[in-house]
Design an enzyme around this catalytic site. Structure first.
Site, mmCIF file in Angstrom:
data_model
loop_
_atom_site.group_PDB
_atom_site.id
_atom_site.type_symbol
_atom_site.label_atom_id
_atom_site.label_comp_id
_atom_site.label_asym_id
_atom_site.label_seq_id
_atom_site.Cartn_x
_atom_site.Cartn_y
_atom_site.Cartn_z
ATOM 1 N N GLN A 108 37.000 42.399 33.767
ATOM 2 C CA GLN A 108 38.058 42.703 34.963
ATOM 3 C C GLN A 108 38.992 43.876 34.299
ATOM 4 O OE1 GLN A 108 40.446 38.769 35.574
ATOM 5 N NE2 GLN A 108 39.535 38.283 33.912
ATOM 6 N N VAL A 110 39.958 47.618 33.192
ATOM 7 C CA VAL A 110 39.697 48.858 33.803
ATOM 8 C C VAL A 110 39.717 50.120 32.607
ATOM 9 C CG1 VAL A 110 40.576 48.386 35.991
ATOM 10 C CG2 VAL A 110 42.136 49.267 34.053
ATOM 11 N N ASP A 111 39.635 49.555 31.326
ATOM 12 C CA ASP A 111 39.993 50.552 30.439
ATOM 13 C C ASP A 111 38.916 51.184 29.672
ATOM 14 O OD1 ASP A 111 40.407 47.512 28.140
ATOM 15 O OD2 ASP A 111 38.611 48.726 28.487
ATOM 16 N N HIS A 126 37.192 45.347 38.827
ATOM 17 C CA HIS A 126 38.363 46.074 39.209
ATOM 18 C C HIS A 126 38.611 47.729 39.114
ATOM 19 C CE1 HIS A 126 40.271 41.981 38.349
ATOM 20 N NE2 HIS A 126 39.419 41.984 39.393
ATOM 21 N N CYS A 134 39.383 60.025 46.627
ATOM 22 C CA CYS A 134 40.436 60.108 47.607
ATOM 23 C C CYS A 134 40.552 59.350 48.629
ATOM 24 C CB CYS A 134 39.650 61.704 48.301
ATOM 25 S SG CYS A 134 40.407 61.989 49.840
ATOM 26 N N THR A 211 40.572 36.093 28.575
ATOM 27 C CA THR A 211 41.340 36.125 30.243
ATOM 28 C C THR A 211 42.136 34.916 30.269
ATOM 29 O OG1 THR A 211 40.924 36.560 32.641
ATOM 30 C CG2 THR A 211 39.331 35.102 31.572
ATOM 31 N N GLU A 238 44.643 31.042 22.994
ATOM 32 C CA GLU A 238 45.356 30.104 23.892
ATOM 33 C C GLU A 238 44.384 29.411 24.915
ATOM 34 O OE1 GLU A 238 49.417 33.106 23.752
ATOM 35 O OE2 GLU A 238 48.512 32.363 25.612
HETATM 36 C C1 BV8 Z 1 42.116 39.855 46.626
HETATM 37 C C2 BV8 Z 1 43.425 46.416 38.082
HETATM 38 C C3 BV8 Z 1 41.305 39.711 48.877
HETATM 39 C C4 BV8 Z 1 44.803 46.945 38.296
HETATM 40 C C5 BV8 Z 1 43.779 44.074 38.105
HETATM 41 C C6 BV8 Z 1 49.270 37.529 47.518
HETATM 42 C C7 BV8 Z 1 49.196 38.551 48.138
HETATM 43 C C8 BV8 Z 1 47.881 39.392 48.161
HETATM 44 C C9 BV8 Z 1 46.776 38.806 47.150
HETATM 45 C C10 BV8 Z 1 47.233 37.505 46.551
HETATM 46 C C11 BV8 Z 1 48.414 36.923 46.916
HETATM 47 N N1 BV8 Z 1 48.057 35.765 46.130
HETATM 48 C C12 BV8 Z 1 47.175 35.810 45.394
HETATM 49 C C13 BV8 Z 1 46.507 37.042 45.728
HETATM 50 C C14 BV8 Z 1 45.275 37.261 45.170
HETATM 51 C C15 BV8 Z 1 45.445 38.204 43.911
HETATM 52 C C16 BV8 Z 1 45.603 37.162 42.904
HETATM 53 O O1 BV8 Z 1 44.705 36.500 42.177
HETATM 54 N N2 BV8 Z 1 46.923 37.105 42.251
HETATM 55 C C17 BV8 Z 1 46.975 36.199 41.016
HETATM 56 C C18 BV8 Z 1 48.111 37.142 40.320
HETATM 57 C C19 BV8 Z 1 47.643 34.885 41.680
HETATM 58 N N3 BV8 Z 1 43.992 38.877 43.741
HETATM 59 C C20 BV8 Z 1 43.871 39.973 44.321
HETATM 60 O O2 BV8 Z 1 44.587 40.579 44.918
HETATM 61 C C21 BV8 Z 1 42.523 40.676 44.276
HETATM 62 N N4 BV8 Z 1 41.977 41.008 45.587
HETATM 63 O O3 BV8 Z 1 42.207 39.080 46.395
HETATM 64 O O4 BV8 Z 1 41.368 40.549 47.538
HETATM 65 C C22 BV8 Z 1 42.902 39.747 49.386
HETATM 66 C C23 BV8 Z 1 42.931 41.159 50.092
HETATM 67 C C24 BV8 Z 1 44.184 41.169 50.466
HETATM 68 C C25 BV8 Z 1 45.258 40.279 50.623
HETATM 69 C C26 BV8 Z 1 44.530 38.941 50.201
HETATM 70 C C27 BV8 Z 1 43.450 38.983 49.470
HETATM 71 C C28 BV8 Z 1 42.611 41.626 43.422
HETATM 72 C C29 BV8 Z 1 42.990 41.590 42.043
HETATM 73 C C30 BV8 Z 1 42.567 42.740 41.197
HETATM 74 C C31 BV8 Z 1 44.110 43.016 40.656
HETATM 75 N N5 BV8 Z 1 43.726 44.296 39.540
HETATM 76 N N6 BV8 Z 1 43.271 45.010 37.550
HETATM 77 C C32 BV8 Z 1 45.590 47.411 36.872
HETATM 78 O O5 BV8 Z 1 44.833 47.284 35.779
HETATM 79 O O6 BV8 Z 1 46.711 47.705 36.938
HETATM 80 S S1 BV8 Z 1 44.094 42.618 37.880
HETATM 81 C C33 BV8 Z 1 44.557 42.534 36.291
HETATM 82 O O7 BV8 Z 1 45.073 41.595 36.065
HETATM 83 C C34 BV8 Z 1 43.119 42.708 35.097
HETATM 84 O O8 BV8 Z 1 42.321 43.597 35.688
HETATM 85 C C35 BV8 Z 1 42.751 41.255 35.157
HETATM 86 O O9 BV8 Z 1 42.039 40.729 36.071
HETATM 87 C C36 BV8 Z 1 44.251 40.530 35.478
HETATM 88 C C37 BV8 Z 1 45.009 40.173 34.184
HETATM 89 O O10 BV8 Z 1 44.214 39.161 33.838
HETATM 90 P P1 BV8 Z 1 43.635 39.268 32.333
HETATM 91 O O11 BV8 Z 1 42.417 40.320 32.172
HETATM 92 O O12 BV8 Z 1 43.208 37.530 32.036
HETATM 93 O O13 BV8 Z 1 44.601 39.557 31.187
HETATM 94 P P2 BV8 Z 1 46.206 38.738 30.912
HETATM 95 O O14 BV8 Z 1 47.126 39.651 30.172
HETATM 96 O O15 BV8 Z 1 46.692 37.990 32.079
HETATM 97 O O16 BV8 Z 1 45.418 37.598 29.731
HETATM 98 C C38 BV8 Z 1 44.968 37.988 28.537
HETATM 99 C C39 BV8 Z 1 44.291 36.716 27.818
HETATM 100 O O17 BV8 Z 1 43.783 37.197 26.555
HETATM 101 C C40 BV8 Z 1 45.323 35.821 27.484
HETATM 102 O O18 BV8 Z 1 44.731 34.323 27.831
HETATM 103 C C41 BV8 Z 1 45.438 35.943 26.235
HETATM 104 O O19 BV8 Z 1 45.737 34.514 25.314
HETATM 105 C C42 BV8 Z 1 44.056 36.280 25.951
HETATM 106 N N7 BV8 Z 1 44.134 37.005 24.343
HETATM 107 C C43 BV8 Z 1 45.171 37.769 23.878
HETATM 108 N N8 BV8 Z 1 44.598 38.407 22.535
HETATM 109 C C44 BV8 Z 1 43.323 37.879 22.587
HETATM 110 C C45 BV8 Z 1 43.033 37.306 23.721
HETATM 111 N N9 BV8 Z 1 41.782 36.821 23.995
HETATM 112 C C46 BV8 Z 1 40.874 36.924 22.936
HETATM 113 N N10 BV8 Z 1 41.105 37.757 21.826
HETATM 114 C C47 BV8 Z 1 42.302 38.354 21.651
HETATM 115 N N11 BV8 Z 1 42.534 38.982 20.834
HETATM 116 ZN ZN ZN Z 2 38.634 64.002 50.126
#
Ligand code: BV8
Ligand code: ZN
Length: 261
Positions: A108, A110-111, A126, A134, A211, A238
């Site tokens: 997930q 983008v890094d 993602h 563009c 995640t 966690e």
């Molecule tokens: C979609 C790029 C169909 C950007 C990302 C209302 C309106 C519109 C959409 C929605 C809505 N409600 C829900 C949705 C769907 C939405 C969604 O799921 N929302 C969530 C918040 C409820 N999804 C979307 O919009 C997706 N598209 O649904 O298309 C559609 C289209 C139009 C309208 C409706 C539907 C697109 C989602 C993609 C978003 N882009 N990234 C950027 O980087 O800026 S998401 C981004 O956040 C990441 O890519 C990743 O996916 C997410 C973060 O999650 P994690 O990776 O899990 O990271 P997080 O910090 O949360 O957790 C870290 C974990 O690591 C923790 O558990 C922690 O304990 C653990 N950890 C910490 N240290 C360690 C560790 N683990 C191991 N070792 C360690 N050392």
């Molecule tokens: Zn162009």
């Protein structure tokens, strides 16, 4: 927080890894945490940028209403990332390509740290922060050479509300460029999730690493794998909403646990 000494890999998992042929790993921001990349929700807080939660600044709406602000946020993150390196977790997974007949790495993130850590064929659900495209003709640009970055002050965030630099312009058609990243409210690149779903249905062993399992459709991959009979292992310090679905939860850091596996 458990230390490496506390982490034990069960014999049954070791045996499964010996015999597994189809393995899928889904990673999130947690696998890059030990490289120094801030997670989005780690430690109970949410990444905030200029008062906005990251799913507001990284959203389709913000792209429509204020593309320069989205560029400022992504320029800032690329500046941070440029100095960071893959960690032992990325390096361990890079070796898994040769351990299993059919290995699929889905991220997930983008890094680009999996690629820098030596992983081949990374499925980026993602997109990638080091690419721009563009808005009109979809021509893609690499940002590695810092070809197109605003005149962004190193790391500082200028709180002044002075005019932000405009988005970079496409050389092919003159329209604006945007980060080649899937924002909240945007569809994933066509075919990417479908291929990941196929692999999730075929795998016998599925690891979910770093995640919070909150963002869909990415978080549905382990559910699909479980539904198809795969053994699901979570690696996270966690518990998450996915933990109850997993066959095994290894509470620890990716950079410490993955090399043990
Ligand atoms: C979609 C790029 C169909 C950007 C990302 C209302 C309106 C519109 C959409 C929605 C809505 N409600 C829900 C949705 C769907 C939405 C969604 O799921 N929302 C969530 C918040 C409820 N999804 C979307 O919009 C997706 N598209 O649904 O298309 C559609 C289209 C139009 C309208 C409706 C539907 C697109 C989602 C993609 C978003 N882009 N990234 C950027 O980087 O800026 S998401 C981004 O956040 C990441 O890519 C990743 O996916 C997410 C973060 O999650 P994690 O990776 O899990 O990271 P997080 O910090 O949360 O957790 C870290 C974990 O690591 C923790 O558990 C922690 O304990 C653990 N950890 C910490 N240290 C360690 C560790 N683990 C191991 N070792 C360690 N050392
Ligand atoms: Zn162009």
């Amino acid at each position: 927080m458990p230390t490496t000494a506390d982490v034990t890999i069960s014999l049954s998992l070791r045996e499964r890894m010996q015999s597994a042929r189809n393995v899928l790993v889904l990673t999130g921001a947690g696998i890059s945490a030990e490289s120094g990349v801030p997670t989005f929700r780690g430690g109970g807080n949410t990444t905030i940028w200029k008062g906005m939660p990251f799913d507001v600044i990284s959203s389709a709406r913000m792209l429509q209403t204020n593309l320069p602000a989205v560029w400022e946020w992504f320029n800032y993150r690329r500046r941070l990332l440029a100095a960071l390196k893959p960690n032992a977790g990325h390096l361990a997974l890079a070796r898994w390509h040769d351990r299993f007949d059919d290995f699929t790495l889905v991220t997930q993130n983008v890094d680009n740290l999996h690629q820098l850590g030596g992983s081949r064929e990374v499925t980026e659900l993602h997109g990638n922060i080091w690419r721009a495209r563009c808005v009109e003709c979809s021509t893609r640009y690499n940002l590695f050479e810092n070809e197109v970055v605003g005149d962004f002050k190193e790391h500082e965030v200028d709180e002044s509300d002075e005019e932000l630099p405009p988005a970079p312009i496409c050389e092919a058609c003159g329209n604006s460029l945007r980060p080649d990243v899937v924002l909240f409210g945007e569809l994933l690149p066509p075919g990417v999730f479908e291929r990941a779903t196929e692999k999730a249905q075929q795998c016998e062993l599925c690891f979910v690493v770093g995640t919070s399992a909150l963002v869909y459709p990415a978080a549905s991959l382990p559910e699909i794998a479980a539904g198809a009979g795969a053994y699901i292992v979570e690696v996270n310090p966690e518990r998450t909403p996915l933990s109850d679905l997993c066959d095994e939860v290894i509470m620890g850091k990716a950079g410490e646990v993955l090399p043990l596996l």
